[in-house]
Design a protein around this motif. Sequence first.
Motif, PDB file in Angstrom:
ATOM      1  N   HIS A 193       2.773   8.223  -1.906  1.00 57.15           N
ATOM      2  CA  HIS A 193       2.584   8.061  -0.412  1.00 57.15           C
ATOM      3  C   HIS A 193       3.730   7.519   0.288  1.00 57.15           C
ATOM      4  O   HIS A 193       3.937   8.021   1.585  1.00 57.15           O
ATOM      5  N   ASN A 223       0.740  -1.241   0.073  1.00 55.93           N
ATOM      6  CA  ASN A 223      -0.135  -0.115   0.092  1.00 55.93           C
ATOM      7  C   ASN A 223       0.713   1.253   0.181  1.00 55.93           C
ATOM      8  O   ASN A 223       1.214   1.788  -1.037  1.00 55.93           O
ATOM      9  N   ASN A 261      -3.083  11.532  -6.184  1.00 56.23           N
ATOM     10  CA  ASN A 261      -3.516  11.259  -4.922  1.00 56.23           C
ATOM     11  C   ASN A 261      -2.266  11.072  -3.884  1.00 56.23           C
ATOM     12  O   ASN A 261      -0.947  10.747  -4.242  1.00 56.23           O
ATOM     13  N   GLU A 262      -2.576  11.372  -2.871  1.00 55.47           N
ATOM     14  CA  GLU A 262      -1.473  11.109  -1.567  1.00 55.47           C
ATOM     15  C   GLU A 262      -0.015  11.537  -1.898  1.00 55.47           C
ATOM     16  O   GLU A 262       0.668  10.487  -2.088  1.00 55.47           O
ATOM     17  N   GLU A 292       0.847   9.235  -7.660  1.00 45.75           N
ATOM     18  CA  GLU A 292       1.136   9.123  -5.884  1.00 45.75           C
ATOM     19  C   GLU A 292       2.333   8.723  -5.329  1.00 45.75           C
ATOM     20  O   GLU A 292       3.220   7.831  -5.985  1.00 45.75           O
TER      21      GLU A 292
HETATM   22 MG    MG Z   1      -1.803   5.408  -0.659  1.00 44.52          MG
END
Ligand code: MG
Length: 998
Positions: free
Chosen positions: A380, A91, A452-453, A378
Amino acid sequence: MALPNYFQDPNTLHINTTPHHAYFIPHQSLETISSREQSPYFTLLNGDWDFNYYESYHDLPEDFLNTAFEHKIPVPSNWQNHGFDHHHYTNINYPFPFDPPFVPHQNPCGLYHRTFQFESNGKRYLLNFEGVDSCLFFYVNRQFVGYSQVSHSTSEFDVTDFLTQGTNHLHVVVLKWCDGSYLEDQDKFRMSGIFRDVYLLEREQNYLQDFFVRYELSEDLSEATLSLDLQFIAENRPLKVELISPENVSVFCKQAVNFCEKITNVQLWNVENPQLYTLILRTENEVIVQKIGFRKAEVKDGVFYFNNQPIKFKGVNRHDSDPKTGYAISYAQALKDLQLMKQHNINAIRTAHYPNAPWFTELCDRYGFYVIAESDVESHGASMLAVKTPEPSIFLNHENDLETARIRQETIDNFCYFARDPAFKKAILDRQQANVERDKNRTSVIIWSLGNESGYGENFEAAAAWIKQRDPSRLVHYESSIYQHSEYQNDLSNLDFYSEMYGSTEDIDCYCETLKTKPFILCEYSHAMGNSNGDMEDYWQTFHRHPQSCGGFIWEWCDHAPYRENRQFGYGGDFGETPHDGNFCMDGLVSPDRIPHSNLKEVKNVNRPVRARFEDGKIVLHNYLDFTNLADILTVNYEFVQNGITTSGGFLEVDCEPHQSVVLPISLPENNGSHWLLNLSYTQNWDTELLEMEHELGFDQINLYPQNSLKKQLLVVTQTAFSVNETALTVEIHNEDYRYLFDKQKGIFSQIEKAGEPLIEQPLDFQFWRAPTDNDRLIRAAWQNAGYDNAYMRAYETVVNVSEQAVEIRVTSAIVSISRGRILTLDLVYTILADGQFSVKINAQRPAHLPFLPRFGLRFALSKNIGVAEYFGYGELESYIDKHHLAKLGVYRTTAEQNHTDYVKPQENGSHFGCEYVKFDRLYATADQPFSFNLSPYTAEELTAKIHCYDLVKSPYMIFNIDYKMSGIGSNSCGPNLKDEYRLNETEFEVEFQFILG
Ligand code: MG
Ligand code: GAL
């Protein structure tokens, strides 16, 4: 073999690709436009390609363009699905060291090859790759053509000068990792290869490379001024432009280079009625068809308006994923998703977290979905670099002690690494351009999302500013803008929404009651992991309360898990990979192979287009649609149910404008003491492409006289003789018909027999444990710490009173936990009536410092041949105190097998909320208040112990639980804590269970 180092250089993103541009396919005539494959200008190069796999690109032979091939692999596909490399689910964590722009030397590499026959028509030839993860080096006839990265975007190369008559060779080297992988840290199985279509386009010498359809709508939306920006590769030249109305009537036809055309009586596009016009662009040899819809999305005074109506997104986040084909999604698979979404009242999609296949948004235009089109960005994993590894939920953590605040800020500062690093500015902008340019003519796309993120900073400010100048007609979204680097003051002026993920209903209230400057969007909420979405109704009550709140997008549409051997689903860790994130990829409304979970059914009915309420003795319907009169879409079917039996009914067409209410013209039965339900079912009244006539769009149920009950009263005593024998350890109550054996140490029955047959196969048990759901993953630790999984019953004192009509056993007892203390103190009164009926009245006290209880009730291990259970309660799907909008009160029949929901990671499932009775041939069970029950082939212990459904071992018995209460489901696997009102959190409660032996 040394490849040029483009893949570790964030300044080299594309070599010899054409500029990002709108996706369209040229045709020769209108006859072939229904599919691109029919265009004579389109040659699909999918199919089985030659393939070699190398664990590292360093193993690529020096002369790889002449090397022999050992394997075949389908294009499009991911090589991990064809026996190469291995699956890896992570993730947030990067699956490689954080060392930008470098990636490991051990960088897996796929070498692809195919030949194809080619005859030149003297035109230009463009080779398109619609998606390759993570980067590609492309060679035609053993000459280097170019390089490209950004997995989810099209790379197009002009190969005219490389092709020869006859046989041509294509070689593609694909690397698993490149510097772009730092920007592709989306929560997904990490798969590689050419995963979208490959094709050759034949174009004119001076071909139309790009166009942008723009329009302005008048204030009342009845008129549009349409213009076109054209981009030929050389001089712009005149085009013949024609617009055809949704009814197939020509609106205008013009020859022009620049033009601007007024259209009157515009038929607007919206998701309820996606009216599309057809724009036809013609040059001498090409016909390009672009569907367009007229619509307006804007923000005024903090409220989001679509076509001048305040609307709400009933959205989902969707990845391209399939258990067999991975990232490679066919038209049919995508269409199936859209159909399921329509069937379940979903009206919006966020393409999380990258552009989907180029034709995907075309389907959304056609079938009617609002789309947030997200860029392939992303990063993250950068947030995981804090000195003290942050708990991933740090962002949701509202605790404000200094240490937490410090780690939180440090995490955010790291999080913003790529958002601020000038070296990655070009890449971040390129990814916006790829997204916007490709889909800019899509009607369904109303919001661009920067990604995203990835934290916030200068690079995203520049991205937002670029989008606003390139496409001022659309709105811009970026959730990560709420993360501010400690040394930087963010500019949020180009962002149109205030966006959060996983905020609670209180957070929404708080924002909407105070800040109100921008509409509040929940780009992710109600995390659908396992048995979930217990909070849908509360979210929707909240969204409806605030005009500033424009709904949200559930995380997420589909579980992702590839097949293991035997077609079983595997999640993180099942492929021997590390690091991994377990079953966090199993968080969808549908299973990996698209079987709806109960989650989706809950979502569907909460999202129903119309709702009924009982007000002043009348049934009032409210139309929640934004653009459609109810009469134009649905039929209201109604039925009255008296004491569980349908007595009468009918159907109505209801004239009700959007956002309005009407009283239903039906007369209600008098209160005659019966249990009366009114069931309303809303069914589609015409066939659409995705919804058949009579498809149920949702339902309501009104309990007209809730005080009237259906259950049997246990008072009638037929006088029968019985005897009672009490010893130091037991009490036995029996006659020829029944026998009860009471265990004085435990304070409960250890045996119950009726007509010489045992009713229970194991001693009765008070049960308060449940197999933790995914949403219990955080509270589970508190439960275990309090010893909830390791407790048993012990009694202190038993007093037996015998009368002619009954035996009463009064017990003081407790549930005590090993190494801990008392969890519950119980005062129990068992009553065995002379005819064998029995009841247990419970007063329970729980020390206030202990966590709320998962559930509390009695557990029976019934013999397997006890037969079918009939119950009155919320069925037939599983239902809970906060998740029962999917279910109706009614009489249902089930067996343990049927009642079990097979979550891939086993967990509590199959309970039924709001029950009045459960009846087997040999046992009738009820309580003094509506209760929850469960029937399962598995014990809670077994469901707790196993981590895959295919490893579960059935109990020799049927496990029947009757619960005073079952705590709610919520969505705390990644979201707010379960609300207090759904917890079994009472420090004292009373309940009486009653049973009749049959
Ligand atoms: Mg993420
Ligand atoms: C969010 C993220 C999603 C997914 C989800 C948890 O933070 O944007 O991609 O990881 O959490 O399932």
